[in-house]
Write an enzyme that holds these catalytic residues in place. Structure first.
Site, PDB file in Angstrom:
ATOM      1  N   ASP A 145       9.578  -6.657   1.268  1.00 40.00           N
ATOM      2  CA  ASP A 145       9.915  -6.460   2.930  1.00 40.00           C
ATOM      3  C   ASP A 145      11.342  -5.267   3.413  1.00 40.00           C
ATOM      4  OD1 ASP A 145       8.289  -6.309   5.412  1.00 40.00           O
ATOM      5  OD2 ASP A 145      10.281  -6.823   6.495  1.00 40.00           O
ATOM      6  N   HIS A 197      20.131  -2.751  -2.155  1.00 40.50           N
ATOM      7  CA  HIS A 197      19.647  -3.818  -2.184  1.00 40.50           C
ATOM      8  C   HIS A 197      17.684  -4.157  -2.791  1.00 40.50           C
ATOM      9  CE1 HIS A 197      17.264  -0.451  -0.033  1.00 40.50           C
ATOM     10  NE2 HIS A 197      16.376  -1.236   0.539  1.00 40.50           N
ATOM     11  N   HIS A 248       0.979  -1.608   0.768  1.00 41.55           N
ATOM     12  CA  HIS A 248      -0.084  -0.238   0.049  1.00 41.55           C
ATOM     13  C   HIS A 248       0.599   1.025  -0.256  1.00 41.55           C
ATOM     14  CE1 HIS A 248      -3.813  -1.915   0.737  1.00 41.55           C
ATOM     15  NE2 HIS A 248      -3.501  -3.175   1.169  1.00 41.55           N
TER      16      HIS A 248
HETATM   17  P1  IMP Z   1       7.999  -2.148   4.954  1.00 39.79           P
HETATM   18  O1  IMP Z   1       7.412  -1.226   3.963  1.00 39.79           O
HETATM   19  O2  IMP Z   1       7.790  -2.508   6.224  1.00 39.79           O
HETATM   20  O3  IMP Z   1       9.330  -3.119   4.286  1.00 39.79           O
HETATM   21  O4  IMP Z   1       9.355  -0.890   6.195  1.00 39.79           O
HETATM   22  C1  IMP Z   1      10.468  -0.706   4.788  1.00 39.79           C
HETATM   23  C2  IMP Z   1      11.272   0.775   5.581  1.00 39.79           C
HETATM   24  O5  IMP Z   1      13.021   0.174   5.361  1.00 39.79           O
HETATM   25  C3  IMP Z   1      10.735   1.808   4.773  1.00 39.79           C
HETATM   26  O6  IMP Z   1      10.219   2.877   5.603  1.00 39.79           O
HETATM   27  C4  IMP Z   1      12.327   2.809   5.218  1.00 39.79           C
HETATM   28  O7  IMP Z   1      12.982   2.864   6.298  1.00 39.79           O
HETATM   29  C5  IMP Z   1      13.315   1.579   5.066  1.00 39.79           C
HETATM   30  N1  IMP Z   1      13.897   1.372   4.029  1.00 39.79           N
HETATM   31  C6  IMP Z   1      13.511   0.586   2.598  1.00 39.79           C
HETATM   32  N2  IMP Z   1      14.495   0.318   1.812  1.00 39.79           N
HETATM   33  C7  IMP Z   1      15.355   1.272   1.763  1.00 39.79           C
HETATM   34  C8  IMP Z   1      15.977   2.522   1.398  1.00 39.79           C
HETATM   35  O8  IMP Z   1      16.224   2.045   0.208  1.00 39.79           O
HETATM   36  N3  IMP Z   1      15.977   3.614   1.364  1.00 39.79           N
HETATM   37  C9  IMP Z   1      16.108   4.787   3.024  1.00 39.79           C
HETATM   38  N4  IMP Z   1      15.216   3.922   3.564  1.00 39.79           N
HETATM   39  C10 IMP Z   1      15.220   2.072   2.934  1.00 39.79           C
END
Ligand code: IMP
Length: 205
Positions: free
Chosen positions: A77, A190, A17
């Protein structure tokens, strides 16, 4: 590649989302004859992320969307892991930014936690992780994990990117992810690493 299921051209649910993530995944999937549709557009519920690993959380989001929609679904994730903090914020990367999703707060929390253990050798080492999970409505799942290694910098630098980008300097570079052109970051991130693995295993170019 042996042992992997091929994703056939057609509709694919992006089990997120988060508009930024959906846009980035759409761009990456563009050349493969897939028609990405987001979980938000289909009105699907967002499951609670109860897993204890990036892969577990990606898998539960992908499976929930695949089963609810009857279509293959892809979930991501991701997060930042600081070695000296035993991998924190890790799977809680989004939560460290609080209800208001303020990453200035989240970055300061990382800095303050690291200050308490400052002085130890290599205490600034960190990496980003991206878990991608591709699920089908029959319950079959393919998982991939990508990483990029680097160091935490303070104070935050740069205006590009999102999340923790301003405090992450990838190994071999003098600038943070937030100071880089998006194309340069995407070539080494990543997420790109995980996508390369998924493409090689499950997509026909
Ligand atoms: P998710 O939506 O639960 O996977 O949360 C991932 C969180 O990790 C994001 O809200 C970012 O804070 C952090 N994150 C993931 N990928 C990146 C990136 O490429 N740059 C900076 N922060 C990232």
């Amino acid at each position: 590649m042996a042992g992997h299921r091929t994703l056939e051209p057609g509709r694919l649910v992006i089990a997120s989302h988060n508009p930024g993530k959906v846009r980035e995944i759409r761009e990456l999937l563009g050349p493969f004859g897939l028609e990405p549709v987001s979980a938000g557009e289909l009105g699907l519920d967002e499951p609670e992320e109860t897993g204890t690993t990036f892969i577990a959380n990606a898998e539960l989001k992908a499976l929930a969307a695949a089963v609810a929609s009857g279509l293959p679904a892809l979930a991501d994730d991701s997060g930042l892991a600081v070695d000296a903090l035993d991998g924190a914020p890790g799977i809680y990367s989004a939560r460290w930014a609080g209800e208001t999703k303020d990453f200035a707060i989240a970055m300061r929390k990382v800095h303050e936690a690291m200050e308490e253990i400052a002085g130890e050798e290599d205490s600034d080492r960190a990496h980003f992780v991206c878990a991608l999970s591709l699920a089908w409505p029959d319950g079959h799942v393919e998982n991939f994990e990508g990483k990029v290694f680097g160091h935490i910098v303070w104070p935050p630098r740069g205006e590009k990117g999102f999340g923790y980008d301003p405090i992450f300097r990838p190994t071999g570079h003098d600038i943070s992810f937030a100071e880089m052109e998006p194309a340069a970051k995407h070539a080494m991130s990543h997420r790109a690493d995980a996508f390369r693995q998924l493409v090689a295993a499950c997509l026909k170019g």
